[in-house]
Structure formats: C-alpha cells, structure tokens
Design a protein around this motif. Structure first.
Motif, PDB file in Angstrom:
ATOM      1  N   LEU A  78      -9.185  10.518 -13.036  1.00  0.00           N
ATOM      2  CA  LEU A  78      -9.692   9.200 -12.615  1.00  0.00           C
ATOM      3  C   LEU A  78      -9.139   8.083 -13.497  1.00  0.00           C
ATOM      4  CD1 LEU A  78     -13.409  10.052 -11.740  1.00  0.00           C
ATOM      5  CD2 LEU A  78     -11.569   9.431 -10.144  1.00  0.00           C
ATOM      6  N   LEU A  79      -9.034   8.339 -14.785  1.00  0.00           N
ATOM      7  CA  LEU A  79      -8.457   7.339 -15.692  1.00  0.00           C
ATOM      8  C   LEU A  79      -6.976   7.112 -15.394  1.00  0.00           C
ATOM      9  CD1 LEU A  79     -10.254   8.354 -19.012  1.00  0.00           C
ATOM     10  CD2 LEU A  79     -10.591   6.238 -17.698  1.00  0.00           C
ATOM     11  N   HIS A  80      -6.249   8.176 -15.062  1.00  0.00           N
ATOM     12  CA  HIS A  80      -4.836   8.022 -14.713  1.00  0.00           C
ATOM     13  C   HIS A  80      -4.677   7.243 -13.404  1.00  0.00           C
ATOM     14  CE1 HIS A  80      -3.855  10.400 -18.072  1.00  0.00           C
ATOM     15  NE2 HIS A  80      -3.902  11.598 -17.515  1.00  0.00           N
ATOM     16  N   ILE A  81      -5.544   7.510 -12.440  1.00  0.00           N
ATOM     17  CA  ILE A  81      -5.504   6.749 -11.184  1.00  0.00           C
ATOM     18  C   ILE A  81      -5.823   5.276 -11.476  1.00  0.00           C
ATOM     19  CG2 ILE A  81      -6.616   6.428  -8.922  1.00  0.00           C
ATOM     20  CD1 ILE A  81      -4.687   8.834  -9.042  1.00  0.00           C
ATOM     21  N   GLY A  82      -6.742   5.037 -12.410  1.00  0.00           N
ATOM     22  CA  GLY A  82      -7.025   3.660 -12.824  1.00  0.00           C
ATOM     23  C   GLY A  82      -5.802   2.990 -13.421  1.00  0.00           C
ATOM     24  N   GLN A  83      -5.061   3.723 -14.256  1.00  0.00           N
ATOM     25  CA  GLN A  83      -3.816   3.185 -14.814  1.00  0.00           C
ATOM     26  C   GLN A  83      -2.851   2.804 -13.697  1.00  0.00           C
ATOM     27  OE1 GLN A  83      -3.167   6.687 -17.756  1.00  0.00           O
ATOM     28  NE2 GLN A  83      -1.788   5.045 -18.386  1.00  0.00           N
ATOM     29  N   ILE A  84      -2.711   3.695 -12.739  1.00  0.00           N
ATOM     30  CA  ILE A  84      -1.803   3.437 -11.615  1.00  0.00           C
ATOM     31  C   ILE A  84      -2.256   2.208 -10.855  1.00  0.00           C
ATOM     32  CG2 ILE A  84      -1.060   4.321  -9.360  1.00  0.00           C
ATOM     33  CD1 ILE A  84      -1.150   7.143 -10.706  1.00  0.00           C
ATOM     34  N   PHE A  85      -3.554   2.113 -10.571  1.00  0.00           N
ATOM     35  CA  PHE A  85      -4.069   0.983  -9.810  1.00  0.00           C
ATOM     36  C   PHE A  85      -3.797  -0.342 -10.527  1.00  0.00           C
ATOM     37  CE2 PHE A  85      -7.381  -2.082  -8.756  1.00  0.00           C
ATOM     38  CZ  PHE A  85      -7.155  -2.199  -7.383  1.00  0.00           C
ATOM     39  N   PHE A  86      -4.061  -0.403 -11.830  1.00  0.00           N
ATOM     40  CA  PHE A  86      -3.842  -1.653 -12.554  1.00  0.00           C
ATOM     41  C   PHE A  86      -2.355  -1.990 -12.689  1.00  0.00           C
ATOM     42  CE2 PHE A  86      -8.260  -0.963 -13.971  1.00  0.00           C
ATOM     43  CZ  PHE A  86      -8.779  -2.171 -13.506  1.00  0.00           C
ATOM     44  N   PHE A 112       0.825  -1.211   0.000  1.00  0.00           N
ATOM     45  CA  PHE A 112       0.000   0.000   0.000  1.00  0.00           C
ATOM     46  C   PHE A 112       0.858   1.259   0.000  1.00  0.00           C
ATOM     47  CE2 PHE A 112      -2.808  -3.274   1.778  1.00  0.00           C
ATOM     48  CZ  PHE A 112      -3.753  -3.264   0.757  1.00  0.00           C
ATOM     49  N   LEU A 113       2.025   1.161   0.622  1.00  0.00           N
ATOM     50  CA  LEU A 113       2.960   2.276   0.550  1.00  0.00           C
ATOM     51  C   LEU A 113       3.402   2.506  -0.898  1.00  0.00           C
ATOM     52  CD1 LEU A 113       4.670   4.418   1.935  1.00  0.00           C
ATOM     53  CD2 LEU A 113       6.413   2.666   2.327  1.00  0.00           C
ATOM     54  N   LEU A 114       3.642   1.425  -1.639  1.00  0.00           N
ATOM     55  CA  LEU A 114       4.004   1.550  -3.058  1.00  0.00           C
ATOM     56  C   LEU A 114       2.895   2.250  -3.845  1.00  0.00           C
ATOM     57  CD1 LEU A 114       5.616  -1.943  -3.711  1.00  0.00           C
ATOM     58  CD2 LEU A 114       6.777   0.273  -3.682  1.00  0.00           C
ATOM     59  N   LEU A 115       1.642   1.884  -3.581  1.00  0.00           N
ATOM     60  CA  LEU A 115       0.517   2.522  -4.267  1.00  0.00           C
ATOM     61  C   LEU A 115       0.463   4.018  -3.948  1.00  0.00           C
ATOM     62  CD1 LEU A 115      -1.992   2.302  -6.064  1.00  0.00           C
ATOM     63  CD2 LEU A 115      -3.295   1.684  -4.019  1.00  0.00           C
ATOM     64  N   LEU A 116       0.647   4.373  -2.698  1.00  0.00           N
ATOM     65  CA  LEU A 116       0.642   5.796  -2.323  1.00  0.00           C
ATOM     66  C   LEU A 116       1.793   6.547  -2.991  1.00  0.00           C
ATOM     67  CD1 LEU A 116      -0.297   5.681   1.466  1.00  0.00           C
ATOM     68  CD2 LEU A 116      -1.714   6.443  -0.447  1.00  0.00           C
ATOM     69  N   LEU A 117       2.960   5.933  -3.055  1.00  0.00           N
ATOM     70  CA  LEU A 117       4.100   6.571  -3.721  1.00  0.00           C
ATOM     71  C   LEU A 117       3.851   6.733  -5.222  1.00  0.00           C
ATOM     72  CD1 LEU A 117       7.063   4.852  -1.868  1.00  0.00           C
ATOM     73  CD2 LEU A 117       6.395   7.268  -1.742  1.00  0.00           C
ATOM     74  N   MET A 118       3.179   5.774  -5.818  1.00  0.00           N
ATOM     75  CA  MET A 118       2.837   5.890  -7.244  1.00  0.00           C
ATOM     76  C   MET A 118       1.867   7.045  -7.469  1.00  0.00           C
ATOM     77  SD  MET A 118       2.479   1.878  -8.300  1.00  0.00           S
ATOM     78  CE  MET A 118       2.181   2.167 -10.058  1.00  0.00           C
ATOM     79  N   ILE A 119       0.876   7.180  -6.596  1.00  0.00           N
ATOM     80  CA  ILE A 119      -0.085   8.285  -6.724  1.00  0.00           C
ATOM     81  C   ILE A 119       0.614   9.621  -6.498  1.00  0.00           C
ATOM     82  CG2 ILE A 119      -2.142   9.335  -5.688  1.00  0.00           C
ATOM     83  CD1 ILE A 119      -3.161   6.411  -5.248  1.00  0.00           C
ATOM     84  N   PHE A 120       1.507   9.675  -5.523  1.00  0.00           N
ATOM     85  CA  PHE A 120       2.283  10.896  -5.290  1.00  0.00           C
ATOM     86  C   PHE A 120       3.135  11.233  -6.517  1.00  0.00           C
ATOM     87  CE2 PHE A 120       6.115  13.052  -3.652  1.00  0.00           C
ATOM     88  CZ  PHE A 120       5.503  14.195  -3.151  1.00  0.00           C
TER      89      PHE A 120
END
Length: 139
Positions: A119-127, A5-13
C-alpha cells in the motif's frame, strides 16, 4: 481511456514486475537475517556489516526507475520541457529513498506487513503520477 490513467496503470504494472519478478536474489540479500543465517554473526560484522543496505538501495533504485519509465516514455512524445530531466532524476532518487526505508521496515525491522508495504508503494506511485500529471499534463 485518458492517457493519464493509462500511465498510472502502466506504473502499477511496472511496480508488480519490479517488486516481484525482477527482485531475484536481492530479496534475500536485503534481509539482515539472511546474512546472519548464511554466515556466523562475527563473520558478517567483520566482512559484510552493511551489505544488506547495498541490496536494499540496488532494489529500490531498480524499482524507482521501472515505475518512472512510463512517464519518461510519454514525455518523449510531448513538447520539450526543460525541467523534465530534473523531474525524472529527483523522482527516481526520492522514490529510491522511500522505497528502501519501507522495505527495510518490512524485511529487517518487521514493523510493517507485506500488505502495508505494498500500500505504501502504491502511494508512492500515486504521488509520483499525480505530480507528473499536475506538472506536465495541464490539459
């Protein structure tokens, strides 16, 4: 907090930095309208017919690389995976393509809003993150 989850937060940042702070003049250059307003339409068609596409791809590549950096850094500290380089290269190229299409729809076609774009970019990050977690963090 689990590392995944830290990796996901760093990706969003990383997304926020790359999509806003680092974009700079590319924000203008990736818009066809900017070229038309700066120069005559005939001049643009003769000298700069696809330069906005170059700017779109440059920004998209930068963004894709930035969001992948947290995963790349993490992978340096886990046991060697022979498929890691292929994953990162394909992730960057795939995300570059999708990011360019999404930004083109917002900046040139006007068919999506900034909110939809984000939202689409966050979707890219999530996948991208989910595929990494399922492939590399099987713990």
């Amino acid at each position: 907090m689990p590392i995944k989850f830290l990796l996901l937060l760093l990706m969003i940042f990383s997304h926020l930095i790359a999509d806003y702070n680092l974009q700079g003049i590319l924000a203008d250059f990736k818009q066809r309208l900017w070229w038309d307003l700066k120069y005559s339409k005939e001049f643009v068609q003769e000298h700069y017919p696809v330069d906005y596409i170059t700017a779109l791809i440059e920004h998209s590549f930068m963004w894709s690389t930035c969001i992948t950096i947290p995963l790349l850094v993490y992978s340096l500290f886990v046991p060697y995976n022979p498929h890691a380089i292929a994953y990162f290269c394909s992730s960057i190229l795939t995300n570059t393509g999708f990011h360019a299409i999404i930004d083109h729809q917002k900046a040139n076609e006007g068919s999506i809003s900034l909110t939809t774009d984000q939202l689409l970019h966050i979707g890219q990050i999530f996948f991208t993150w989910l595929f990494f977690v399922l492939s590399y963090l099987k713990k």
